[in-house]
Design a protein around this motif. Structure first.
Motif, PDB file in Angstrom:
ATOM      1  N   PHE A  66       0.824  -1.210   0.000  1.00  0.00           N
ATOM      2  CA  PHE A  66       0.000   0.000   0.000  1.00  0.00           C
ATOM      3  C   PHE A  66       0.861   1.264   0.000  1.00  0.00           C
ATOM      4  N   LEU A  67       2.012   1.204   0.651  1.00  0.00           N
ATOM      5  CA  LEU A  67       2.920   2.349   0.640  1.00  0.00           C
ATOM      6  C   LEU A  67       3.429   2.617  -0.776  1.00  0.00           C
ATOM      7  N   ALA A  68       3.730   1.546  -1.526  1.00  0.00           N
ATOM      8  CA  ALA A  68       4.167   1.710  -2.920  1.00  0.00           C
ATOM      9  C   ALA A  68       3.055   2.336  -3.755  1.00  0.00           C
ATOM     10  N   GLU A 115      -6.514   9.240  -2.972  1.00  0.00           N
ATOM     11  CA  GLU A 115      -5.676   9.407  -1.790  1.00  0.00           C
ATOM     12  C   GLU A 115      -6.481   9.236  -0.508  1.00  0.00           C
ATOM     13  N   CYS A 116      -7.694   9.778  -0.483  1.00  0.00           N
ATOM     14  CA  CYS A 116      -8.561   9.624   0.695  1.00  0.00           C
ATOM     15  C   CYS A 116      -8.841   8.152   0.971  1.00  0.00           C
ATOM     16  N   PHE A 117      -9.233   7.410  -0.061  1.00  0.00           N
ATOM     17  CA  PHE A 117      -9.551   5.997   0.110  1.00  0.00           C
ATOM     18  C   PHE A 117      -8.322   5.177   0.467  1.00  0.00           C
ATOM     19  N   LEU A 118      -7.198   5.496  -0.174  1.00  0.00           N
ATOM     20  CA  LEU A 118      -5.981   4.723   0.073  1.00  0.00           C
ATOM     21  C   LEU A 118      -5.474   4.930   1.501  1.00  0.00           C
ATOM     22  N   VAL A 146      -4.899  -6.408  -3.476  1.00  0.00           N
ATOM     23  CA  VAL A 146      -5.052  -5.913  -4.851  1.00  0.00           C
ATOM     24  C   VAL A 146      -6.445  -5.314  -5.042  1.00  0.00           C
ATOM     25  N   GLN A 147      -7.461  -5.975  -4.522  1.00  0.00           N
ATOM     26  CA  GLN A 147      -8.827  -5.474  -4.664  1.00  0.00           C
ATOM     27  C   GLN A 147      -9.002  -4.136  -3.954  1.00  0.00           C
ATOM     28  N   LEU A 148      -8.439  -3.996  -2.749  1.00  0.00           N
ATOM     29  CA  LEU A 148      -8.533  -2.739  -2.007  1.00  0.00           C
ATOM     30  C   LEU A 148      -7.794  -1.612  -2.731  1.00  0.00           C
ATOM     31  N   ALA A 149      -6.627  -1.942  -3.291  1.00  0.00           N
ATOM     32  CA  ALA A 149      -5.858  -0.929  -4.013  1.00  0.00           C
ATOM     33  C   ALA A 149      -6.572  -0.489  -5.283  1.00  0.00           C
TER      34      ALA A 149
END
Length: 313
Positions: A66-68, A115-118, A146-149
């Motif tokens: 997620f950081l990437a 950005e808000c969602f991530l 992967v699905q969340l991203a």
């Protein structure tokens, strides 16, 4: 830039002028140099995080995945606005076409929603890791990550395209000079003629959906995280758990604070000076400090950077 074909009592705007920092004529070169250096640092810093999280085996975890994604997003986010700012400062040609302005604003809003969602997804990842460590590998498996991203990247696209269309459907008359350094909703609504109350309501609703709800989810996650950390038996365990969350929490405050103030203020309270000041935070400050915060406060990232540098040298 104004087409005098009559449409009621309004002129049809075919382009805008981004005034930006034109009120500071004596420091245009200085601003160009500062913004160019910041943009360069943002690209290099976030680019390094993307590279080391991909090639370093010790960083092949959901948190660094997620950081990437977040660093990749920051690169895209600043590239929507900053290059245009640099061109305007260098050439002093501040004109932008109607299509160019709409395109810039649409991508800016889509990436802002991402950005808000991530950030909310990253808070959820920390919540599962700290509050349910035994279930963490099962809950945050590769497919779920992967699905969340992907969901974070695409969720805002239809709504923000609709909001962009709504803003640019407004009648613009008189001045076509945007008192800002990029195309954003508040300064464009200020240029519009007639009643813009419906547009302001839509901005509030979209803000609630894409900013307030993720912010509340982050808050709930951290309430549970802090409660769990305080129950840990040793101070060392508490410190280690806090250190994995503090970097993310700092980035959340840097991004959501200025952004929420900018978009939730009523039209009558907007001014070009304050809008530009708050915009500088989420355009420059957050993307610039993201790699600094996550590298200087993270031993794994520092070790991976040293390993990468030693290989290159």
């Amino acid at each position: 830039m104004l087409d005098q074909r009559a449409e009621g009592n309004f002129s049809s705007v075919t382009g805008f002028v981004l005034l930006g920092f034109s009120d500071l004529p004596n420091i245009q070169g200085f601003l160009f140099g500062i913004f160019f250096l910041i943009y360069t640092f943002i690209m290099i810093g976030n680019g390094l995080i993307v590279i080391i999280t991909r090639i370093e085996s010790a960083l092949q975890t959901p948190m660094y995945f997620f950081l990437a994604n977040f660093s990749s997003l920051e690169i895209c986010y600043v590239s929507v606005t900053v290059p245009r700012i640099l061109v305007n400062l260098w050439t002093q040609d501040r004109s932008i076409s109607l299509l160019g302005c709409a395109t810039q604003m649409c991508f800016f809003l889509i990436l802002g929603a991402t950005e808000c969602f991530l950030l909310a997804v990253m808070a959820y990842d920390r919540y599962v890791a700290i509050c349910n460590p035994l279930q963490y590998p099962l809950v945050m498996n590769q497919k779920t990550c992967v699905q969340l991203a992907v969901g974070s990247w695409i969720s805002g696209i239809p709504v923000q395209i609709g909001q962009t269309f709504q803003v640019f459907s407004l009648p613009f008359c008189g001045s076509n000079q945007i008192k800002h350094f990029f195309c954003d909703i508040p300064p464009l609504i200020n240029l519009a003629c007639g009643d813009t109350s419906l547009n302001e309501i839509c901005v509030y609703l979209v803000d609630i959906l894409f900013a307030m709800i993720p912010c509340l989810l982050i808050l709930c996650s951290y309430i549970r995280i802090i409660s769990t950390i305080l129950k840990l038996p040793s101070t060392t365990s508490q410190f280690k758990a806090f250190s994995t969350c503090s970097s993310h929490l700092i980035v959340v405050l840097l991004f959501f604070g200025p952004g929420t103030i900018t978009y939730l203020r009523p039209k009558s309270h907007h001014s070009s000076g304050t809008d530009k000041m708050f915009s500088l935070f989420y355009i420059f400050v957050t993307p610039l400090f993201n790699p600094i915060i996550y590298s200087l406060r993270n031993k794994d990232v520092i070790a991976a950077l040293k390993k990468l540098i030693s290989k290159k040298t």
